[in-house]
Design a protein around this motif. Structure first.
Motif, PDB file in Angstrom:
ATOM      1  N   PRO A 178      37.852  51.881  39.316  1.00 33.57           N
ATOM      2  CA  PRO A 178      38.739  50.990  38.562  1.00 33.57           C
ATOM      3  C   PRO A 178      39.571  51.731  37.526  1.00 33.57           C
ATOM      4  O   PRO A 178      40.640  51.258  37.128  1.00 33.57           O
ATOM      5  N   HIS A 179      39.107  52.914  37.116  1.00 34.80           N
ATOM      6  CA  HIS A 179      39.890  53.706  36.168  1.00 34.80           C
ATOM      7  C   HIS A 179      41.203  54.159  36.797  1.00 34.80           C
ATOM      8  O   HIS A 179      42.238  54.211  36.122  1.00 34.80           O
ATOM      9  N   ALA A 180      41.167  54.504  38.084  1.00 33.40           N
ATOM     10  CA  ALA A 180      42.405  54.872  38.778  1.00 33.40           C
ATOM     11  C   ALA A 180      43.326  53.671  38.901  1.00 33.40           C
ATOM     12  O   ALA A 180      44.546  53.771  38.673  1.00 33.40           O
ATOM     13  N   ASP A 181      42.760  52.516  39.249  1.00 32.89           N
ATOM     14  CA  ASP A 181      43.566  51.295  39.360  1.00 32.89           C
ATOM     15  C   ASP A 181      44.220  50.951  38.024  1.00 32.89           C
ATOM     16  O   ASP A 181      45.401  50.601  37.968  1.00 32.89           O
ATOM     17  N   ALA A 182      43.448  51.072  36.958  1.00 33.36           N
ATOM     18  CA  ALA A 182      43.975  50.729  35.632  1.00 33.36           C
ATOM     19  C   ALA A 182      45.104  51.673  35.233  1.00 33.36           C
ATOM     20  O   ALA A 182      46.125  51.236  34.684  1.00 33.36           O
ATOM     21  N   GLU A 183      44.915  52.971  35.485  1.00 38.62           N
ATOM     22  CA  GLU A 183      45.961  53.922  35.116  1.00 38.62           C
ATOM     23  C   GLU A 183      47.249  53.635  35.876  1.00 38.62           C
ATOM     24  O   GLU A 183      48.350  53.699  35.309  1.00 38.62           O
ATOM     25  N   VAL A 184      47.123  53.317  37.161  1.00 39.43           N
ATOM     26  CA  VAL A 184      48.303  53.046  37.972  1.00 39.43           C
ATOM     27  C   VAL A 184      49.063  51.833  37.448  1.00 39.43           C
ATOM     28  O   VAL A 184      50.296  51.850  37.331  1.00 39.43           O
ATOM     29  N   ILE A 185      48.355  50.778  37.113  1.00 34.10           N
ATOM     30  CA  ILE A 185      49.023  49.572  36.584  1.00 34.10           C
ATOM     31  C   ILE A 185      49.666  49.864  35.233  1.00 34.10           C
ATOM     32  O   ILE A 185      50.808  49.465  34.970  1.00 34.10           O
ATOM     33  N   ALA A 186      48.937  50.576  34.366  1.00 24.79           N
ATOM     34  CA  ALA A 186      49.479  50.907  33.041  1.00 24.79           C
ATOM     35  C   ALA A 186      50.716  51.787  33.165  1.00 24.79           C
ATOM     36  O   ALA A 186      51.692  51.617  32.421  1.00 24.79           O
ATOM     37  N   LEU A 187      50.691  52.728  34.102  1.00 29.04           N
ATOM     38  CA  LEU A 187      51.848  53.592  34.324  1.00 29.04           C
ATOM     39  C   LEU A 187      53.035  52.786  34.836  1.00 29.04           C
ATOM     40  O   LEU A 187      54.173  52.994  34.389  1.00 29.04           O
ATOM     41  N   ALA A 188      52.794  51.879  35.759  1.00 35.94           N
ATOM     42  CA  ALA A 188      53.874  51.031  36.279  1.00 35.94           C
ATOM     43  C   ALA A 188      54.519  50.233  35.153  1.00 35.94           C
ATOM     44  O   ALA A 188      55.752  50.130  35.057  1.00 35.94           O
ATOM     45  N   GLU A 189      53.675  49.656  34.282  1.00 35.27           N
ATOM     46  CA  GLU A 189      54.213  48.899  33.151  1.00 35.27           C
ATOM     47  C   GLU A 189      55.066  49.794  32.265  1.00 35.27           C
ATOM     48  O   GLU A 189      56.171  49.416  31.844  1.00 35.27           O
TER      49      GLU A 189
END
Length: 410
Positions: free
Chosen positions: A133-144
């Motif tokens: 989930p840390h990878a998923d979170a980073e990807v979403i935060a980066l997209a934002e």
């Protein structure tokens, strides 16, 4: 004979090109500062690369052709599959995770409409090798962060396909795919009709409609009331906690399906105001594709940003750079070349290549709305100086080249 550009393509004039490059550079700056590395894949690939991922049905939506060697090829309709193919071909020995990004043009054979073109640009990110989930979170935060860097406040919706697939586990793969596409399109009637046509149980139908309608606060608790305690929900809850740690403003939405078979877990979409019905500017999630292309069972997470849609609502403008025209007489053109060459180390400079006379060079400087004119006449050359004219005020004076440059850059 006048030849027009092909339908669904665009010409970008210098001003618009400068605008697009400016926004692109800002977004590149963000993604590289997050530790991602750029890749470039071929403009065309073997057709199988895309039919393996999306099925034969995609052939009607893409530019495919047979080359002189009788090979079936396609212009790339997207960039995730090429990135995964690149990993399988040449990056499997590298330490994981791999953090990659790309910015390229793609091609789809579809009816052009507002915000949709046959040639379009995609900014994307792929994280290969982590199912955390840390990878998923980073990807979403980066997209934002990338969308925000373009001056756009996005509305982020996050869901998890693992929970929907749990409800659908008694159905076969084709039935699940059809259902996901109805959910993705928010077509409740079509979904209900299809569930009835395959004789889905009343319990399944009730659970599915309840789940995909969940959004907003207490979404995890509401989902647990429907499907019970699932490891997928525990992972999803951790993801949401991590997003709050990143300061991401998001909404939980179990109705996001993305409509694609290869997504396996987290999915998200970002919407922007001012785009009408086609308001999605970014979408992504976690998926399994590498095994399909001959690699190992390696998880991936990524997203794609529709750069053209970003540009429709982006109001950021590049910082104005002073425009300079160097004007010479017939007998000082060689000296003017030297002056222009030195100035070009710092600012854009136009030097006459039309063999205009002195007066017409000044007139051209006015026509192109130059900020400054640097005059290199005989008296300037003899004095080892130039005359700098500020076009807005009309003020001018004899000065050294260094002093002129200092005034231009102030």
């Amino acid at each position: 004979m006048k030849i027009s550009k092909p339908r669904g393509t665009r010409d970008f004039l210098p001003e618009e090109t400068a605008h697009r490059r400016h926004v692109e550079s800002i977004m590149r700056n963000v993604v590289t500062h997050w530790g991602y590395h750029e890749i470039i894949t071929p403009t065309f690939e073997h057709l199988d690369l895309f039919t393996l991922k999306s099925g034969e049905g995609i052939i009607g939506e893409i530019y495919n052709f047979t080359d002189k060697g009788d090979r079936d090829l396609s212009l790339r309709p997207e960039l995730t599959a090429p990135a995964m193919r690149m990993y399988v071909n040449g990056m499997q020995s590298r330490p994981l995770p791999l953090k990659l990004f790309y910015f390229e043009n793609c091609f789809r054979y579809e009816r052009p409409q507002k915000g949709r073109f046959r040639e379009f640009w995609q900014f994307g990110v792929e994280v290969i090798g982590s199912k955390s989930p840390h990878a998923d979170a980073e990807v979403i935060a980066l997209a934002e962060k990338m969308v925000e860097s373009a001056g756009i406040k996005g509305d982020i919706h996050v869901g998890h396909l693992g929970v929907i697939r749990h409800i659908l586990q008694e159905l076969d793969g084709e039935e699940q795919t059809r259902i996901m596409r109805f959910v993705d399109k928010k077509d409740d009637k079509g979904l209900d009709d299809y569930l009835e046509s395959i004789n889905a149980t009343a319990e399944l139908r009730e659970q599915l409609f309840e789940l995909v309608s969940i959004s907003g606060e207490n979404a995890i608790e509401k989902a647990r009331e429907i499907v019970g305690s699932l490891p997928e929900l525990d992972r999803f809850e951790l993801l949401l906690d991590l997003l709050e740690g990143y300061g991401v403003d998001f909404s939980v939405d179990f109705g996001i399906a993305r409509g694609l078979d290869y997504y396996t877990g987290m999915v998200f979409e970002i919407y922007a105001e001012g785009l009408g019905a086609q308001n999605q500017v970014c979408g992504g999630g976690s998926y399994q594709l590498i095994q399909l292309f001959g690699g190992g069972d390696v998880p991936s997470t990524g997203f794609g940003i529709g750069f053209d849609r970003i540009m429709e609502v982006c109001t950021l403008e590049p910082k104005p750079i002073p425009g300079v025209v160097v004007v010479a007489t017939d007998d000082t053109r060689i000296e003017a070349i030297d002056i222009a060459t030195k100035l070009r180390e710092y600012v854009p400079v136009y030097l006459d290549i039309m063999e205009r006379n002195f007066r017409n060079q000044l007139s051209h400087a006015n026509n192109v709305e130059a900020d400054y004119v640097v005059i290199v006449g005989k008296k300037e050359v003899e004095a080892g100086k130039v005359t700098l004219k500020e076009m807005a005020s009309g003020e001018q004076g004899l000065t050294t080249l260094d002093e002129a440059l200092e005034l231009i850059l102030r």
